[in-house]
Design a protein around this motif. Structure first.
Motif, PDB file in Angstrom:
ATOM      1  N   THR A 207       0.834  -1.207   0.000  1.00 62.70           N
ATOM      2  CA  THR A 207       0.000   0.000   0.000  1.00 62.70           C
ATOM      3  C   THR A 207       0.864   1.250   0.000  1.00 62.70           C
ATOM      4  O   THR A 207       0.601   2.208  -0.732  1.00 62.70           O
ATOM      5  CB  THR A 207      -0.921   0.012   1.229  1.00 62.70           C
ATOM      6  OG1 THR A 207      -1.832  -1.095   1.154  1.00 62.70           O
ATOM      7  CG2 THR A 207      -1.721   1.304   1.307  1.00 62.70           C
ATOM      8  N   GLN A 208       1.905   1.251   0.804  1.00 67.75           N
ATOM      9  CA  GLN A 208       2.784   2.413   0.884  1.00 67.75           C
ATOM     10  C   GLN A 208       3.504   2.655  -0.438  1.00 67.75           C
ATOM     11  O   GLN A 208       3.640   3.804  -0.880  1.00 67.75           O
ATOM     12  CB  GLN A 208       3.804   2.224   2.014  1.00 67.75           C
ATOM     13  CG  GLN A 208       3.187   2.235   3.401  1.00 67.75           C
ATOM     14  CD  GLN A 208       4.236   2.428   4.475  1.00 67.75           C
ATOM     15  OE1 GLN A 208       5.208   3.149   4.291  1.00 67.75           O
ATOM     16  NE2 GLN A 208       4.034   1.788   5.624  1.00 67.75           N
ATOM     17  N   ILE A 209       3.968   1.610  -1.078  1.00 67.84           N
ATOM     18  CA  ILE A 209       4.663   1.757  -2.366  1.00 67.84           C
ATOM     19  C   ILE A 209       3.723   2.353  -3.413  1.00 67.84           C
ATOM     20  O   ILE A 209       4.091   3.256  -4.171  1.00 67.84           O
ATOM     21  CB  ILE A 209       5.214   0.400  -2.844  1.00 67.84           C
ATOM     22  CG1 ILE A 209       6.346  -0.058  -1.919  1.00 67.84           C
ATOM     23  CG2 ILE A 209       5.696   0.485  -4.290  1.00 67.84           C
ATOM     24  CD1 ILE A 209       6.823  -1.473  -2.190  1.00 67.84           C
ATOM     25  N   PHE A 210       2.493   1.854  -3.438  1.00 64.45           N
ATOM     26  CA  PHE A 210       1.504   2.322  -4.412  1.00 64.45           C
ATOM     27  C   PHE A 210       1.142   3.786  -4.171  1.00 64.45           C
ATOM     28  O   PHE A 210       1.130   4.603  -5.097  1.00 64.45           O
ATOM     29  CB  PHE A 210       0.255   1.441  -4.332  1.00 64.45           C
ATOM     30  CG  PHE A 210      -0.858   1.866  -5.252  1.00 64.45           C
ATOM     31  CD1 PHE A 210      -0.769   1.662  -6.624  1.00 64.45           C
ATOM     32  CD2 PHE A 210      -1.991   2.485  -4.742  1.00 64.45           C
ATOM     33  CE1 PHE A 210      -1.794   2.063  -7.468  1.00 64.45           C
ATOM     34  CE2 PHE A 210      -3.023   2.881  -5.579  1.00 64.45           C
ATOM     35  CZ  PHE A 210      -2.916   2.672  -6.946  1.00 64.45           C
ATOM     36  N   LEU A 211       0.861   4.137  -2.921  1.00 63.72           N
ATOM     37  CA  LEU A 211       0.419   5.487  -2.616  1.00 63.72           C
ATOM     38  C   LEU A 211       1.556   6.502  -2.740  1.00 63.72           C
ATOM     39  O   LEU A 211       1.332   7.643  -3.155  1.00 63.72           O
ATOM     40  CB  LEU A 211      -0.179   5.540  -1.202  1.00 63.72           C
ATOM     41  CG  LEU A 211      -1.477   4.767  -0.992  1.00 63.72           C
ATOM     42  CD1 LEU A 211      -1.968   4.921   0.436  1.00 63.72           C
ATOM     43  CD2 LEU A 211      -2.553   5.235  -1.962  1.00 63.72           C
ATOM     44  N   PHE A 212       2.768   6.084  -2.380  1.00 67.89           N
ATOM     45  CA  PHE A 212       3.885   7.022  -2.460  1.00 67.89           C
ATOM     46  C   PHE A 212       4.140   7.440  -3.905  1.00 67.89           C
ATOM     47  O   PHE A 212       4.588   8.568  -4.156  1.00 67.89           O
ATOM     48  CB  PHE A 212       5.157   6.415  -1.856  1.00 67.89           C
ATOM     49  CG  PHE A 212       6.261   7.411  -1.667  1.00 67.89           C
ATOM     50  CD1 PHE A 212       6.350   8.154  -0.503  1.00 67.89           C
ATOM     51  CD2 PHE A 212       7.212   7.636  -2.663  1.00 67.89           C
ATOM     52  CE1 PHE A 212       7.365   9.091  -0.328  1.00 67.89           C
ATOM     53  CE2 PHE A 212       8.225   8.571  -2.494  1.00 67.89           C
ATOM     54  CZ  PHE A 212       8.289   9.298  -1.322  1.00 67.89           C
ATOM     55  N   PHE A 213       3.865   6.565  -4.849  1.00 65.11           N
ATOM     56  CA  PHE A 213       4.057   6.916  -6.259  1.00 65.11           C
ATOM     57  C   PHE A 213       3.212   8.128  -6.630  1.00 65.11           C
ATOM     58  O   PHE A 213       3.683   9.035  -7.331  1.00 65.11           O
ATOM     59  CB  PHE A 213       3.693   5.732  -7.153  1.00 65.11           C
ATOM     60  CG  PHE A 213       3.673   6.077  -8.620  1.00 65.11           C
ATOM     61  CD1 PHE A 213       4.856   6.187  -9.332  1.00 65.11           C
ATOM     62  CD2 PHE A 213       2.474   6.311  -9.279  1.00 65.11           C
ATOM     63  CE1 PHE A 213       4.843   6.523 -10.687  1.00 65.11           C
ATOM     64  CE2 PHE A 213       2.454   6.636 -10.620  1.00 65.11           C
ATOM     65  CZ  PHE A 213       3.643   6.740 -11.328  1.00 65.11           C
ATOM     66  N   PHE A 214       1.958   8.162  -6.178  1.00 61.66           N
ATOM     67  CA  PHE A 214       1.090   9.294  -6.490  1.00 61.66           C
ATOM     68  C   PHE A 214       1.617  10.580  -5.861  1.00 61.66           C
ATOM     69  O   PHE A 214       1.600  11.645  -6.476  1.00 61.66           O
ATOM     70  CB  PHE A 214      -0.339   9.013  -5.999  1.00 61.66           C
ATOM     71  CG  PHE A 214      -1.098   8.056  -6.868  1.00 61.66           C
ATOM     72  CD1 PHE A 214      -1.883   8.521  -7.911  1.00 61.66           C
ATOM     73  CD2 PHE A 214      -1.007   6.692  -6.664  1.00 61.66           C
ATOM     74  CE1 PHE A 214      -2.581   7.636  -8.724  1.00 61.66           C
ATOM     75  CE2 PHE A 214      -1.695   5.805  -7.468  1.00 61.66           C
ATOM     76  CZ  PHE A 214      -2.486   6.275  -8.508  1.00 61.66           C
ATOM     77  N   PRO A 268       6.910   5.621   5.004  1.00 63.64           N
ATOM     78  CA  PRO A 268       8.372   5.432   4.960  1.00 63.64           C
ATOM     79  C   PRO A 268       8.803   4.223   4.150  1.00 63.64           C
ATOM     80  O   PRO A 268       9.847   4.248   3.483  1.00 63.64           O
ATOM     81  CB  PRO A 268       8.755   5.278   6.434  1.00 63.64           C
ATOM     82  CG  PRO A 268       7.501   4.823   7.112  1.00 63.64           C
ATOM     83  CD  PRO A 268       6.391   5.507   6.378  1.00 63.64           C
ATOM     84  N   LEU A 269       8.015   3.134   4.177  1.00 62.07           N
ATOM     85  CA  LEU A 269       8.367   1.960   3.378  1.00 62.07           C
ATOM     86  C   LEU A 269       8.242   2.259   1.886  1.00 62.07           C
ATOM     87  O   LEU A 269       9.047   1.787   1.079  1.00 62.07           O
ATOM     88  CB  LEU A 269       7.478   0.775   3.761  1.00 62.07           C
ATOM     89  CG  LEU A 269       7.657   0.226   5.185  1.00 62.07           C
ATOM     90  CD1 LEU A 269       6.615  -0.847   5.479  1.00 62.07           C
ATOM     91  CD2 LEU A 269       9.063  -0.324   5.374  1.00 62.07           C
ATOM     92  N   GLY A 270       7.228   3.030   1.527  1.00 63.32           N
ATOM     93  CA  GLY A 270       7.088   3.448   0.136  1.00 63.32           C
ATOM     94  C   GLY A 270       8.228   4.346  -0.287  1.00 63.32           C
ATOM     95  O   GLY A 270       8.754   4.233  -1.395  1.00 63.32           O
ATOM     96  N   ALA A 271       8.641   5.241   0.611  1.00 62.00           N
ATOM     97  CA  ALA A 271       9.760   6.126   0.313  1.00 62.00           C
ATOM     98  C   ALA A 271      11.044   5.334   0.108  1.00 62.00           C
ATOM     99  O   ALA A 271      11.834   5.631  -0.796  1.00 62.00           O
ATOM    100  CB  ALA A 271       9.935   7.135   1.444  1.00 62.00           C
ATOM    101  N   LYS A 272      11.253   4.320   0.934  1.00 55.85           N
ATOM    102  CA  LYS A 272      12.464   3.504   0.806  1.00 55.85           C
ATOM    103  C   LYS A 272      12.491   2.781  -0.536  1.00 55.85           C
ATOM    104  O   LYS A 272      13.536   2.696  -1.191  1.00 55.85           O
ATOM    105  CB  LYS A 272      12.536   2.492   1.938  1.00 55.85           C
ATOM    106  CG  LYS A 272      13.762   1.584   1.859  1.00 55.85           C
ATOM    107  CD  LYS A 272      13.784   0.568   2.977  1.00 55.85           C
ATOM    108  CE  LYS A 272      15.010  -0.346   2.855  1.00 55.85           C
ATOM    109  NZ  LYS A 272      15.051  -1.379   3.910  1.00 55.85           N
TER     110      LYS A 272
END
Length: 498
Positions: A207-214, A268-272
């Motif tokens: 979820t974090q990876i997907f949302l951080f892209f936006f 933070p996981l999406g950012a990483k």
């Protein structure tokens, strides 16, 4: 409502008062605009120096329910990350009034829109509710479009083209932000828009990876991240001086601030996951924009591409995800904002008197305009990172922090190398436009005086004081970054290392 509300309420009250001033009372219009911006600056200075760095966290908080069913709160607060941006906005907002002191084309409407623009930008940096943040962000877009259309000027492209391109990019970016933040709100249970409350929730890595892209596309577009950067130089070239100052000085910083305040803090996981790509895009932007700046002949385009390059450094600092690099990124946003605002103020004065921004048509202006030439030298030396001026410590900190991440070192080398290009185009700009043989056709051009000197004295003083006493900025930033990275370390025990 209290201290933080007054930061953006003062410009709005000023705009409201100007509505009732007769249009031929130009001096009264300008004085009201200056006074309202001064109130905001005084409040920002008080908040900055009254903030308890030892305690840290959000202070001067204003929080009450606004729309209970949706979970929207009128939630304002500042910490060591947002306070430098608040002070930067107030500082540039105030000086932009004086940089426009000679504006006599529909001045009443001009200063009303300028004050609304200042209020909108200020609101984004104090908002601690996603809905309120987006509300202030959308307030910013319309005044910019109108001001470029009516008061803008550009010789390479039309001001209509500049305004439309700038607005489209901002709206596309805001569409990604809106989609990402609505998804974030839904994933958080559709019960609150509070940034601190959502940051305390756990989201899966996917979820974090997907949302951080936006968020990356939305905030990255605003930050002029390559390849979403092309609106920036055209937008600056077409905008009037005050809008160029605010746009380069603080509007862009909403992108970097949002990536840190919302992106790093909540995802933070999406950012990483996206960090290596962000570093790569930051380096490409810095190198590409530096080469592009070397090819430009228009003063505004040179500074415009320089701005893209400096934002590449900011992206590198954010993506490295450690205390040192993020501290440098935030400090560099402040430093670049002051330097870019001074540059555009001086360029605006030169263009207003000589009717050209082409470096080949200028030259030797230091003979006729020694004060303006001093502004060019201060801004140019700050841009190339001269030790003793405000940009040196932030840029040094970014690269030290990024270098500590072993996986990024090859890319960081290219980023550091771009500083050589930065020195080349800044020195060429100063040498070609300000120095050299005296040109007789500019002997009748008067040097800046009176109100026109306010941007030079105030912004120049900040550049010099910030360079001699960097702890005035870095200690404040560090008080916020330490808290943020400590929370991220609970999810990423290695501090975000890759």
């Amino acid at each position: 409502m209290g201290l933080l509300t007054s930061l953006f309420l003062a410009p709005l009250i000023g705009a409201f008062i100007i509505i009732f001033i007769p249009k031929d009372e130009v001096k009264a219009v300008k004085l009201v605009a200056a006074l309202s911006a001064l109130v905001s600056l005084v409040v920002a200075l008080y908040a900055y120096f009254a903030y308890d760095k030892a305690a840290g966290g959000l202070q001067f908080v204003e929080n009450f329910a606004w729309t209970t069913d949706l979970g929207v709160s009128y939630f304002l607060g500042v910490d060591g990350i947002s306070l430098p941006m608040v002070l930067l906005t107030a500082l540039i907002g105030f000086t932009s009034i004086y940089a426009s002191w000679g504006e006599n084309k529909r001045p009443k409407e001009f200063f009303i829109l300028l004050l609304i623009l200042i209020a909108g930008v200020m609101g984004t940096f104090v908002a601690q509710d996603i809905f309120i943040f987006l509300l202030f962000y959308e307030v910013v877009v319309i005044p910019i479009y109108i001001m470029v259309i009516i008061w803008g000027s550009s010789k390479r492209v039309t001001k209509e083209y500049s305004a439309m391109k700038l607005t489209i990019y901002l709206l596309v970016g805001s569409a990604f932000l809106l989609a990402g933040m609505i998804a974030l709100y839904v994933k958080a249970g559709a019960s609150t828009f509070s940034i601190p409350e959502i940051a305390a929730m756990d989201f899966s890595e996917s979820t974090q990876i997907f949302l951080f892209f936006f968020l990356l596309v939305g905030f990255g577009s605003l930050l002029s991240m390559w390849p979403f950067h092309s609106w920036s130089p055209d937008g600056y070239a077409g905008a009037p001086t005050a809008v160029s100052m605010i746009h380069a000085g603080v509007l862009k910083k909403i992108g970097g601030y949002g990536l840190i305040r919302i992106g790093l803090a909540i995802l933070p996981l999406g950012a990483k996951f996206w960090a290596p790509y962000i570093v790569g895009l930051g380096v490409i932007g810095a190198v590409y924009a530096s080469f592009a700046a070397l090819k430009q002949r228009d003063l505004k385009y040179i500074v415009g591409y320089s701005s893209v390059a400096h934002m590449g450094f900011v992206l590198i600092g954010i993506a490295a995800m450690n205390v040192i690099s993020v501290n440098g990124a935030i400090a560099n946003m402040f430093a670049h904002g002051v330097m870019a605002a001074l540059f555009f103020a001086m360029i605006g004065y030169v263009y207003g008197k000589t009717h050209t921004r082409n470096v080949d048509e200028l030259g030797g202006l230091a003979h006729q305009l020694p004060k303006v030439a001093t502004g060019f030298v201060i801004a140019g030396m700050a841009s190339l990172g001269l030790p003793g001026l405000i940009s040196f410590v932030p840029e040094f900190t970014i690269f030290v922090g990024a270098w500590s991440e072993a996986a990024y070192r090859p890319m960081v080398i290219f980023g550091i190398a771009s500083i050589i290009l930065t020195a080349m185009y800044n020195l060429r700009l100063i040498a070609t436009s300000m120095f050299g043989p005296r040109k007789a056709q500019y002997d009748s051009v008067p040097d800046a005086r009176g109100a026109e000197l306010v941007p030079l004295f105030l912004l120049g003083a900040v550049i010099i004081i910030g360079g001699l006493f960097p702890s005035l900025l870095t200690d404040m930033v560090n008080s916020g970054v330490d808290t943020l990275m400590a929370k991220i370390a609970e999810v990423l025990p290695v501090g975000g290392s890759n």
